[in-house]
Design a protein around this motif. Structure first.
Motif, PDB file in Angstrom:
ATOM      1  N   TYR A 269       0.819  -1.206   0.000  1.00  0.00           N
ATOM      2  CA  TYR A 269       0.000   0.000   0.000  1.00  0.00           C
ATOM      3  C   TYR A 269       0.855   1.259   0.000  1.00  0.00           C
ATOM      4  CZ  TYR A 269      -3.842  -3.208   0.781  1.00  0.00           C
ATOM      5  OH  TYR A 269      -4.750  -4.227   0.651  1.00  0.00           O
TER       6      TYR A 269
ATOM      7  N   HIS B 106      -4.183   3.026   7.218  1.00  0.00           N
ATOM      8  CA  HIS B 106      -3.367   3.673   6.194  1.00  0.00           C
ATOM      9  C   HIS B 106      -3.497   5.186   6.277  1.00  0.00           C
ATOM     10  CE1 HIS B 106      -2.057   4.807   2.119  1.00  0.00           C
ATOM     11  NE2 HIS B 106      -1.364   3.685   2.159  1.00  0.00           N
TER      12      HIS B 106
ATOM     13  N   HIS C 129       1.021   7.512  -3.705  1.00  0.00           N
ATOM     14  CA  HIS C 129       1.889   6.424  -3.219  1.00  0.00           C
ATOM     15  C   HIS C 129       1.736   5.151  -4.047  1.00  0.00           C
ATOM     16  CE1 HIS C 129      -1.888   6.444  -0.883  1.00  0.00           C
ATOM     17  NE2 HIS C 129      -1.835   5.133  -1.041  1.00  0.00           N
ATOM     18  N   THR C 130       0.834   5.152  -5.034  1.00  0.00           N
ATOM     19  CA  THR C 130       0.758   4.031  -5.992  1.00  0.00           C
ATOM     20  C   THR C 130       0.459   4.631  -7.359  1.00  0.00           C
ATOM     21  OG1 THR C 130      -1.640   3.734  -5.876  1.00  0.00           O
ATOM     22  CG2 THR C 130      -0.343   2.479  -4.289  1.00  0.00           C
TER      23      THR C 130
ATOM     24  N   HIS D 202      -3.075   0.281 -11.356  1.00  0.00           N
ATOM     25  CA  HIS D 202      -2.853  -1.167 -11.350  1.00  0.00           C
ATOM     26  C   HIS D 202      -4.172  -1.865 -11.039  1.00  0.00           C
ATOM     27  CE1 HIS D 202      -2.597  -0.080  -7.062  1.00  0.00           C
ATOM     28  NE2 HIS D 202      -2.858  -1.349  -6.774  1.00  0.00           N
TER      29      HIS D 202
ATOM     30  N   LYS E 259     -12.317  -5.590  -1.660  1.00  0.00           N
ATOM     31  CA  LYS E 259     -11.743  -4.821  -0.554  1.00  0.00           C
ATOM     32  C   LYS E 259     -12.791  -3.838  -0.056  1.00  0.00           C
ATOM     33  CE  LYS E 259      -6.796  -4.917  -1.602  1.00  0.00           C
ATOM     34  NZ  LYS E 259      -5.700  -4.147  -2.220  1.00  0.00           N
TER      35      LYS E 259
ATOM     36  N   PHE F 194     -12.818  -0.235   1.935  1.00  0.00           N
ATOM     37  CA  PHE F 194     -12.077   0.908   2.486  1.00  0.00           C
ATOM     38  C   PHE F 194     -13.053   1.735   3.321  1.00  0.00           C
ATOM     39  CE2 PHE F 194      -8.606   1.597  -1.049  1.00  0.00           C
ATOM     40  CZ  PHE F 194      -8.097   0.342  -0.791  1.00  0.00           C
TER      41      PHE F 194
ATOM     42  N   PHE G 213      -8.854   7.623  -3.018  1.00  0.00           N
ATOM     43  CA  PHE G 213      -8.843   6.394  -3.795  1.00  0.00           C
ATOM     44  C   PHE G 213      -9.615   6.654  -5.091  1.00  0.00           C
ATOM     45  CE2 PHE G 213     -11.043   2.309  -4.706  1.00  0.00           C
ATOM     46  CZ  PHE G 213      -9.909   1.621  -5.120  1.00  0.00           C
TER      47      PHE G 213
ATOM     48  N   TRP H 173     -15.214  -2.780  -3.203  1.00  0.00           N
ATOM     49  CA  TRP H 173     -14.842  -2.768  -4.629  1.00  0.00           C
ATOM     50  C   TRP H 173     -14.119  -4.038  -5.044  1.00  0.00           C
ATOM     51  CZ3 TRP H 173      -9.466  -2.169  -5.885  1.00  0.00           C
ATOM     52  CH2 TRP H 173      -8.651  -1.848  -4.796  1.00  0.00           C
TER      53      TRP H 173
ATOM     54  N   HIS I 100      -7.178   0.786 -10.583  1.00  0.00           N
ATOM     55  CA  HIS I 100      -7.269   1.755  -9.497  1.00  0.00           C
ATOM     56  C   HIS I 100      -5.919   2.369  -9.170  1.00  0.00           C
ATOM     57  CE1 HIS I 100      -6.453  -2.146  -7.494  1.00  0.00           C
ATOM     58  NE2 HIS I 100      -5.776  -1.428  -6.589  1.00  0.00           N
ATOM     59  N   SER I 101      -5.986   3.504  -8.515  1.00  0.00           N
ATOM     60  CA  SER I 101      -4.765   4.206  -8.106  1.00  0.00           C
ATOM     61  C   SER I 101      -5.121   5.145  -6.964  1.00  0.00           C
ATOM     62  CB  SER I 101      -4.207   5.042  -9.269  1.00  0.00           C
ATOM     63  OG  SER I 101      -3.020   5.688  -8.869  1.00  0.00           O
TER      64      SER I 101
ATOM     65  N   ARG J 251      -5.039  11.786   4.620  1.00  0.00           N
ATOM     66  CA  ARG J 251      -6.135  10.880   4.233  1.00  0.00           C
ATOM     67  C   ARG J 251      -6.000   9.602   5.055  1.00  0.00           C
ATOM     68  NH1 ARG J 251      -6.356   6.771  -0.712  1.00  0.00           N
ATOM     69  NH2 ARG J 251      -5.090   5.734   0.857  1.00  0.00           N
TER      70      ARG J 251
HETATM   71  O1  LIG Z   1      -4.352   3.888  -1.159  1.00  0.00           O
HETATM   72  C1  LIG Z   1      -5.021   3.847  -2.178  1.00  0.00           C
HETATM   73  O2  LIG Z   1      -5.913   4.673  -2.411  1.00  0.00           O
HETATM   74  C2  LIG Z   1      -4.738   2.782  -3.211  1.00  0.00           C
HETATM   75  C3  LIG Z   1      -4.935   1.401  -2.650  1.00  0.00           C
HETATM   76  C4  LIG Z   1      -4.467   0.341  -3.585  1.00  0.00           C
HETATM   77  O3  LIG Z   1      -3.756   0.589  -4.525  1.00  0.00           O
HETATM   78  C5  LIG Z   1      -4.878  -1.046  -3.351  1.00  0.00           C
HETATM   79  O4  LIG Z   1      -5.698  -1.318  -2.465  1.00  0.00           O
HETATM   80  O5  LIG Z   1      -4.417  -1.940  -4.112  1.00  0.00           O
END
Ligand SMILES: O=C(O)CCC(=O)C(=O)O
Length: 277
Positions: free
Chosen positions: A58, A106, A115-116, A119, A135, A137, A150, A192, A198-199, A209
């Protein structure tokens, strides 16, 4: 409950949102439990940033602090895994044998880059009825569009192709066609499909956040491997359904998939004995 409307939403778009999803636990209590872990883990995280030894999922690093296995600090987070407003929906989506995979706190810090990048979490394996991984969130604070919220591309879970790793990166991250920023009220949640592209995005706001991340998969997916489940999880899992939720003993599914290194609860031994396999 997974109503027909919610089923259609998640089938078509790959996600659904729930307002007040943390209501059963109290948002203030969830926030203080989160902050307690953050206080405890932040010095080591900050040191790893200074000396460059940071690692972990993450996007743990200079732009985000990932706190894994949060159940080890407070079993309150196991209660949240069993959220009565969310679990019935997950049973419809992932299947009646759903188990919890990860539990993460997080923090994507104010004024930091993404940070991502774009993907999806796994190759596009699909089942006609169930999702291999969902997942959830939970948003501890209001999610505004400038908060590095997100983001996903609705409907992209149906594509076979993975997102490009070279297009829409860095400065152009937010130009991905079809991108949707998931904004929402404090205490709300998104469920989701991890096949959605997603990113995260840059957090240009003055606020951190803060989210909780829970992953769910069917019971037959290996969870504990050769490591036995920790005792505090076994102790918490005092009903057959909790045993299943923690990937220890199935209620639905084969007894042959059960952990043999954890004694059955008496009522679960009966369930296992009644199964053919
Ligand atoms: O922190 C985020 O919003 C991205 C989370 C993410 O890339 C993931 O759950 O695979």
């Amino acid at each position: 409950m997974l109503t027909p409307e919610l089923r259609e939403q998640i089938d078509e778009h790959g996600y659904l949102t729930i307002e007040n999803a943390l209501y059963p636990f109290g948002l203030d209590r969830v926030r203080s439990a989160f902050e307690a872990i953050q206080r405890q883990t932040e010095p080591a995280w900050a040191e790893s940033i200074r000396n460059g030894t940071f690692k972990g999922g993450y996007g743990n690093g200079p732009n985000a602090h990932t706190m894994g296995d949060i159940h080890q600090y407070d079993t309150f987070f196991l209660d949240i895994a069993e959220n009565p407003l969310v679990l019935p929906i997950l049973k419809g989506i992932v299947g009646p044998d759903v188990q919890t995979m990860e539990m993460v706190a997080h923090c994507h810090h104010a004024g930091t880059s993404a940070h991502t990048g774009w993907h999806r979490d796994r190759p596009a394996w699909r089942h006609s009825q169930f999702m291999l991984k969902a997942k959830v969130f939970y948003f501890l604070d209001v999610q505004t569009p400038d908060m590095g919220c997100f983001s996903l591309v609705p409907g992209s879970h149906k594509r076979d192709a993975n997102p490009s790793r070279t297009e829409y990166v860095g400065e152009t991250l937010e130009q991905t066609p079809g991108l949707q920023k998931i904004v929402g009220k404090a205490g709300s949640a998104i469920i989701w499909n991890v096949l959605c592209w997603h990113s995260t995005l840059a957090n240009t706001s003055p606020r951190d956040r803060r989210i909780l991340i829970y992953g769910y998969m069917p019971f037959w997916v290996k969870k504990w491997g050769s490591t036995p489940p920790p005792q505090h999880i076994v102790d918490w899992a005092d009903t057959p359904h909790r045993r299943q939720l923690m990937g220890i003993h199935a209620v639905e599914g084969r007894a042959s998939w059960d952990r043999k290194d954890v004694p059955y609860l008496p009522e679960h031994a009966e369930i296992a004995a009644a199964k053919k396999l």
